[in-house]
Enzyme design. Structure first.
Site, short mmCIF file in Angstrom:
data_model
loop_
_atom_site.label_atom_id
_atom_site.label_comp_id
_atom_site.label_asym_id
_atom_site.label_seq_id
_atom_site.Cartn_x
_atom_site.Cartn_y
_atom_site.Cartn_z
N ASP A 179 0.81 -1.22 0.00
CA ASP A 179 0.00 0.00 0.00
C ASP A 179 0.84 1.28 0.00
O ASP A 179 0.67 2.15 0.86
CB ASP A 179 -0.94 0.02 1.22
CG ASP A 179 -1.83 -1.21 1.30
OD1 ASP A 179 -2.33 -1.63 0.25
OD2 ASP A 179 -2.01 -1.75 2.40
N GLU A 217 -11.32 0.69 -3.58
CA GLU A 217 -10.54 1.16 -2.43
C GLU A 217 -9.39 2.05 -2.90
O GLU A 217 -9.28 2.36 -4.08
CB GLU A 217 -9.99 -0.05 -1.64
CG GLU A 217 -9.14 -0.98 -2.49
CD GLU A 217 -8.92 -2.36 -1.88
OE1 GLU A 217 -9.64 -2.74 -0.94
OE2 GLU A 217 -8.03 -3.07 -2.37
C1 6LW Z 1 -5.72 -1.96 1.95
C2 6LW Z 1 -6.47 -2.00 0.70
C3 6LW Z 1 -5.78 -3.09 0.08
O1 6LW Z 1 -6.18 -1.13 2.93
O2 6LW Z 1 -5.54 -4.01 1.00
O3 6LW Z 1 -4.60 -3.64 -1.81
C4 6LW Z 1 -5.79 -3.42 2.25
N1 6LW Z 1 -5.35 -2.95 -1.10
O4 6LW Z 1 -6.42 -0.88 -0.08
C5 6LW Z 1 -4.77 -3.85 3.24
O5 6LW Z 1 -3.48 -3.71 2.72
#
Ligand code: 6LW
Length: 498
Positions: A14, A174
């Site tokens: 991340d 996300e």
């Molecule tokens: C993070 C989300 C994700 O918050 O995995 O790959 C979660 N993305 O954006 C945890 O790393």
């Protein structure tokens, strides 16, 4: 010049990045490990030096008995008016918060909590206003990016959360970030889940509040159609403009092992790909929308040479930069010195989602030779663990029971706990523990007082992979001690990548 991906190897997921003057700063998520949110700096985008962590005090982050892969989720780092801000989620307490500092090498503030829920918070500064984004869901349960304006002193919401964009239909929308570039607002996000279907998508608008129009060729970056290619799960990224005006995307990905129903055990790592804007104001990324292992670019001068640290020892690492505890440590049980680490065990074992006496360094590459001398006084156990989580770890250790000293290789794979081999050794002996790692296997051996090597067995890396263990972390090489009053002394630690 030519550089290789990943640009930061090992479990550093991340990534988020900002630039101040001619220096770039990068942060990553850290989950149950402490200190939280590792921080790196670079002058050239390619070579990254660890400079500390953002969350260094228990008062900043609740990690008490948090589940593995709970705790600190994805961070965003931004710099505004001379001040650095880092915002993240404690997924266990389900709270979003930010901290700030005026000195990147110093301590960060206490947390300031924000009411808006979801994960992957982002801060966007414009004029004297500050906008906060995170992911959420609409009335039908579909993912949506939410935005509100906040008071940056108090963290209070100045507007209700409003929906900005629903993505392109991929699952798990996300990692939103907002950018204002040449008159357009760009909302970039990730979709598809942080696995083989991961991808980066974006939309743009003339207004910060939308409506946002999706890039017609989304996803802008993904490796999901590159079957068999080692680098997979490209997603969760952040854009940055370099000193020459070129744009780049830092993002996560992993290096898979095998081709069909592949797996990965080193966690999600940091990758870099170039970004190019066209005359219509849309951008493309990577090599035809994919991220490759080798990138040839004239955007970085030939004088920049990608360095890779191959050897990690007590002497050439700093305890507070590269070594991490599991949750909040009982500091009285650790005596780290220049060339020696003394650990005092407790009744807490590696099988508990708690704080065993454990100090670890990430495994950064597949092929490695990992070793340490260890001595033990009092009953108990001490050794090296290849640690994925409390249910998935391989332990190479010595243990003392009364006047018996033995070496043991124990494999912990879910509900199966298996002592592969136990051998008696001379008490008081200075034992050298050794692990030989390749992409697919770990080999375990010890050397006793006489210098003879005793092989204890091998184990597949696969059973420590995310695909087996689940979760968001990667293998960490931990030095540990277990047993009330057990005292272990580690010397000559070396992790050498081949
Ligand atoms: C993070 C989300 C994700 O918050 O995995 O790959 C979660 N993305 O954006 C945890 O790393």
């Amino acid at each position: 010049m030519k550089f290789n991906n990943p640009v930061v190897k090992g479990f550093y997921p991340d990534p988020s990045i900002c630039k101040v003057g001619d220096t770039y700063y990068l942060v990553c998520s850290s989950f149950q490990f402490f200190p939280g949110v590792p921080l790196f700096e670079s002058k050239d985008l390619i070579n990254w030096e660890p400079i500390g962590h953002v969350l260094t005090r228990p008062s900043q982050i609740m990690l008490e008995k948090v589940n593995s892969s709970g705790g600190v989720f994805a961070p965003t780092i931004r710099h505004h008016n001379g001040r650095f801000y880092m915002t993240t989620t404690n997924d266990t307490t389900r709270q979003n918060f930010y901290v700030w500092t005026d000195d990147i090498y110093g301590e960060w503030s206490e947390p300031i909590f924000i009411e808006q829920g979801g994960i992957d918070p982002d801060l966007y500064f414009e004029d004297n206003r500050v906008y906060f984004m995170s992911n959420g869901s609409d009335e039908d349960g579909r993912g949506v990016i939410l935005q509100c304006e906040i008071d940056i002193e108090a963290g209070t919401m100045l507007t209700p959360s409003r929906p900005l964009w629903k993505g392109t239909g991929g699952r798990y929308l996300e990692s939103p970030h907002m950018y204002h570039i040449n008159g357009w607002y760009y909302l970039m996000a990730a979709e598809g889940g942080t696995e083989f279907g991961h991808m980066i998508t974006y939309a743009r608008s003339k207004s910060l509040h939308g409506p946002f129009e999706a890039y017609p060729h989304n996803p802008v970056l993904t490796n999901k159609n590159l079957g068999g290619y080692q680098i997979q799960a490209i997603g969760h990224g952040d854009l940055i403009q370099d000193g020459d005006g070129n744009w780049w995307i830092f993002h996560l990905g992993f290096r898979q092992i095998g081709q069909w129903i592949a797996y990965h055990h080193l966690g999600r790592e940091v990758f870099l790909a170039p970004v190019t804007f066209d005359e219509d104001g849309w951008f493309t990324a990577g090599h035809n929308g994919t991220t490759r292992a080798e990138i040839e670019t004239d955007r970085i001068g030939e004088h920049v040479v990608q360095q890779e640290k191959k050897l990690y020892t007590f002497n050439n690492t700093k305890w507070d930069l590269e070594w991490v505890f599991l949750r909040h440590p009982h500091v009285e049980n650790y005596l780290p010195q220049d060339d020696k680490l003394t650990l005092t065990g407790t009744a807490v074992t590696l099988d508990q989602a708690d704080t065993p006496t454990f100090l670890g360094i990430r495994q950064r590459d597949f092929n490695a030779s990992i070793s340490s001398q260890v001595t033990l006084t009092n009953n108990g156990e001490a050794g090296i663990t290849l640690y994925m989580d409390e249910s998935h770890h391989y332990d190479l250790a010595i243990r003392q029971i009364g006047d018996q000293l033995e070496a043991v290789l124990r494999l912990n794979i879910g509900d199966i706990k298996h002592e592969q081999k136990v051998v008696s050794i001379d008490t008081g002996a200075d034992v050298r523990l050794h692990i030989q790692a390749s992409a697919e296997r770990y080999g375990f051996s010890i050397q006793g007082a006489g210098g003879q090597t005793i092989e204890l067995g091998t184990a597949q890396t696969k059973y420590l992979s995310s695909e087996v263990a689940g979760g968001f972390t990667g293998v960490v090489i931990g030095l540990y001690a277990i047993g009330e009053g057990a005292k272990a002394e580690f010397t000559k630690f070396a992790c050498e990548y081949l």
